[in-house]
Design a protein around this motif. Structure first.
Motif, PDB file in Angstrom:
ATOM      1  N   ILE A 103       0.863  -1.179   0.000  1.00 40.91           N
ATOM      2  CA  ILE A 103       0.000   0.000   0.000  1.00 40.91           C
ATOM      3  C   ILE A 103       0.901   1.232   0.000  1.00 40.91           C
ATOM      4  O   ILE A 103       1.833   1.325   0.801  1.00 40.91           O
ATOM      5  N   TRP A 104       0.621   2.139  -0.928  1.00 37.93           N
ATOM      6  CA  TRP A 104       1.420   3.348  -1.094  1.00 37.93           C
ATOM      7  C   TRP A 104       0.533   4.571  -0.941  1.00 37.93           C
ATOM      8  O   TRP A 104      -0.652   4.538  -1.275  1.00 37.93           O
ATOM      9  N   GLN A 105       1.118   5.674  -0.490  1.00 42.03           N
ATOM     10  CA  GLN A 105       0.435   6.967  -0.495  1.00 42.03           C
ATOM     11  C   GLN A 105       1.111   7.809  -1.567  1.00 42.03           C
ATOM     12  O   GLN A 105       2.327   8.019  -1.529  1.00 42.03           O
ATOM     13  N   ILE A 106       0.313   8.256  -2.533  1.00 47.91           N
ATOM     14  CA  ILE A 106       0.843   9.044  -3.648  1.00 47.91           C
ATOM     15  C   ILE A 106       0.102  10.371  -3.668  1.00 47.91           C
ATOM     16  O   ILE A 106      -1.136  10.406  -3.603  1.00 47.91           O
ATOM     17  N   SER A 107       0.854  11.454  -3.764  1.00 50.81           N
ATOM     18  CA  SER A 107       0.238  12.774  -3.793  1.00 50.81           C
ATOM     19  C   SER A 107      -0.584  12.932  -5.065  1.00 50.81           C
ATOM     20  O   SER A 107      -0.349  12.245  -6.066  1.00 50.81           O
ATOM     21  N   GLU A 114       5.016   7.510  -1.002  1.00 55.06           N
ATOM     22  CA  GLU A 114       5.487   6.933   0.257  1.00 55.06           C
ATOM     23  C   GLU A 114       4.912   5.521   0.424  1.00 55.06           C
ATOM     24  O   GLU A 114       3.699   5.316   0.345  1.00 55.06           O
ATOM     25  N   LYS A 115       5.792   4.558   0.635  1.00 56.15           N
ATOM     26  CA  LYS A 115       5.370   3.177   0.855  1.00 56.15           C
ATOM     27  C   LYS A 115       4.893   3.035   2.298  1.00 56.15           C
ATOM     28  O   LYS A 115       5.621   3.345   3.235  1.00 56.15           O
ATOM     29  N   TRP A 116       3.657   2.552   2.488  1.00 55.15           N
ATOM     30  CA  TRP A 116       3.085   2.452   3.825  1.00 55.15           C
ATOM     31  C   TRP A 116       3.213   1.061   4.426  1.00 55.15           C
ATOM     32  O   TRP A 116       3.100   0.891   5.626  1.00 55.15           O
ATOM     33  N   THR A 117       3.359   0.049   3.595  1.00 52.43           N
ATOM     34  CA  THR A 117       3.436  -1.317   4.119  1.00 52.43           C
ATOM     35  C   THR A 117       4.667  -2.012   3.571  1.00 52.43           C
ATOM     36  O   THR A 117       5.262  -1.565   2.585  1.00 52.43           O
ATOM     37  N   ASP A 118       5.027  -3.111   4.200  1.00 53.49           N
ATOM     38  CA  ASP A 118       6.162  -3.915   3.750  1.00 53.49           C
ATOM     39  C   ASP A 118       5.826  -5.395   3.955  1.00 53.49           C
ATOM     40  O   ASP A 118       6.464  -6.087   4.732  1.00 53.49           O
ATOM     41  N   PHE A 119       4.789  -5.861   3.270  1.00 52.73           N
ATOM     42  CA  PHE A 119       4.370  -7.251   3.396  1.00 52.73           C
ATOM     43  C   PHE A 119       5.394  -8.154   2.719  1.00 52.73           C
ATOM     44  O   PHE A 119       5.946  -7.812   1.681  1.00 52.73           O
ATOM     45  N   VAL A 156      -6.221  -8.661  10.018  1.00 53.91           N
ATOM     46  CA  VAL A 156      -6.597  -7.271   9.794  1.00 53.91           C
ATOM     47  C   VAL A 156      -5.364  -6.407  10.004  1.00 53.91           C
ATOM     48  O   VAL A 156      -4.664  -6.545  11.004  1.00 53.91           O
ATOM     49  N   TYR A 157      -5.090  -5.532   9.053  1.00 52.36           N
ATOM     50  CA  TYR A 157      -3.955  -4.616   9.139  1.00 52.36           C
ATOM     51  C   TYR A 157      -4.492  -3.225   9.463  1.00 52.36           C
ATOM     52  O   TYR A 157      -5.408  -2.740   8.804  1.00 52.36           O
ATOM     53  N   ASP A 158      -3.929  -2.597  10.480  1.00 53.77           N
ATOM     54  CA  ASP A 158      -4.325  -1.266  10.918  1.00 53.77           C
ATOM     55  C   ASP A 158      -3.381  -0.248  10.279  1.00 53.77           C
ATOM     56  O   ASP A 158      -2.206  -0.178  10.634  1.00 53.77           O
ATOM     57  N   MET A 159      -3.878   0.535   9.329  1.00 52.96           N
ATOM     58  CA  MET A 159      -3.044   1.496   8.622  1.00 52.96           C
ATOM     59  C   MET A 159      -2.526   2.588   9.566  1.00 52.96           C
ATOM     60  O   MET A 159      -1.407   3.051   9.421  1.00 52.96           O
ATOM     61  N   ALA A 160      -3.333   2.985  10.535  1.00 47.70           N
ATOM     62  CA  ALA A 160      -2.919   4.041  11.464  1.00 47.70           C
ATOM     63  C   ALA A 160      -1.838   3.536  12.414  1.00 47.70           C
ATOM     64  O   ALA A 160      -0.879   4.233  12.693  1.00 47.70           O
TER      65      ALA A 160
END
Length: 181
Positions: A103-107, A114-119, A156-160
């Protein structure tokens, strides 16, 4: 313990023998729990021989892995399995590697990413809420080169919080709204 040996994937303890499952390309660690004391040398030889036999079968595309054995006791083995790197001269076959989804956050303008996860392993993902805080992760418990639909493991993955909640979640299929009589 009923079986003679129980093999458990350390990354996901709910996955254990007997099964065949998908794992990532990163080194994988397993714990072998034996019902009785074992001769360490013969166990290591048996594991290496089993890998040689599986990789010698034609047209299956199996790669003989590397093994690192660590015996915690004569009834418990920690095994690290690594996939060897092929040199560029060794093009014997082509393979498709499916890296884990992230999961990435892209402007909005696309300038920052920004990469949010590292599965580490391929999982299916589905957001559970409209604010996209919680993600339902699922992976099959078993694997074959066929169309079989095996039971899945859910977490369940908590993004926060940036952490995964492991549990025995069973997914319920929603059939739509009940009919009014």
């Amino acid at each position: 313990m009923q079986e003679d040996v129980r093999i458990q994937l350390n990354e996901e303890p709910r996955l254990h023998s007997p099964l065949r499952t998908v794992v990532g390309i990163d080194p994988q660690s397993y714990t072998f729990f034996f019902r009785e004391a074992m001769d360490q040398v013969s166990v290591e030889v048996a594991i290496r021989n089993h890998a040689k036999v599986a990789t010698s079968k034609e047209d299956l595309g199996f790669i003989e892995p590397g093994f690192t054995f660590h015996w915690a006791s004569d009834r418990q083995l920690q095994l690290l399995v690594t996939v060897p790197q092929k040199s560029s001269e060794e093009i014997v076959w082509q393979e498709v590697v499916l890296p884990p989804q992230q999961i990435w956050q892209i402007s909005v303008d696309g300038k920052t990413c920004e990469k949010w996860t590292d599965f580490s392993v391929m999982t299916n993902m589905e957001f559970l809420d409209s604010k996209q805080r919680y993600v339902l992760l699922s992976r099959f418990t078993n694997y074959c080169e066929c169309d079989a639909l095996y039971e899945k493991l859910y977490s369940v993955y908590d993004m926060a919080g940036g952490h995964q909640r492991i549990g025995s979640y069973k997914r319920m299929e929603w059939g739509g709204c009940p009919r009014q009589l």
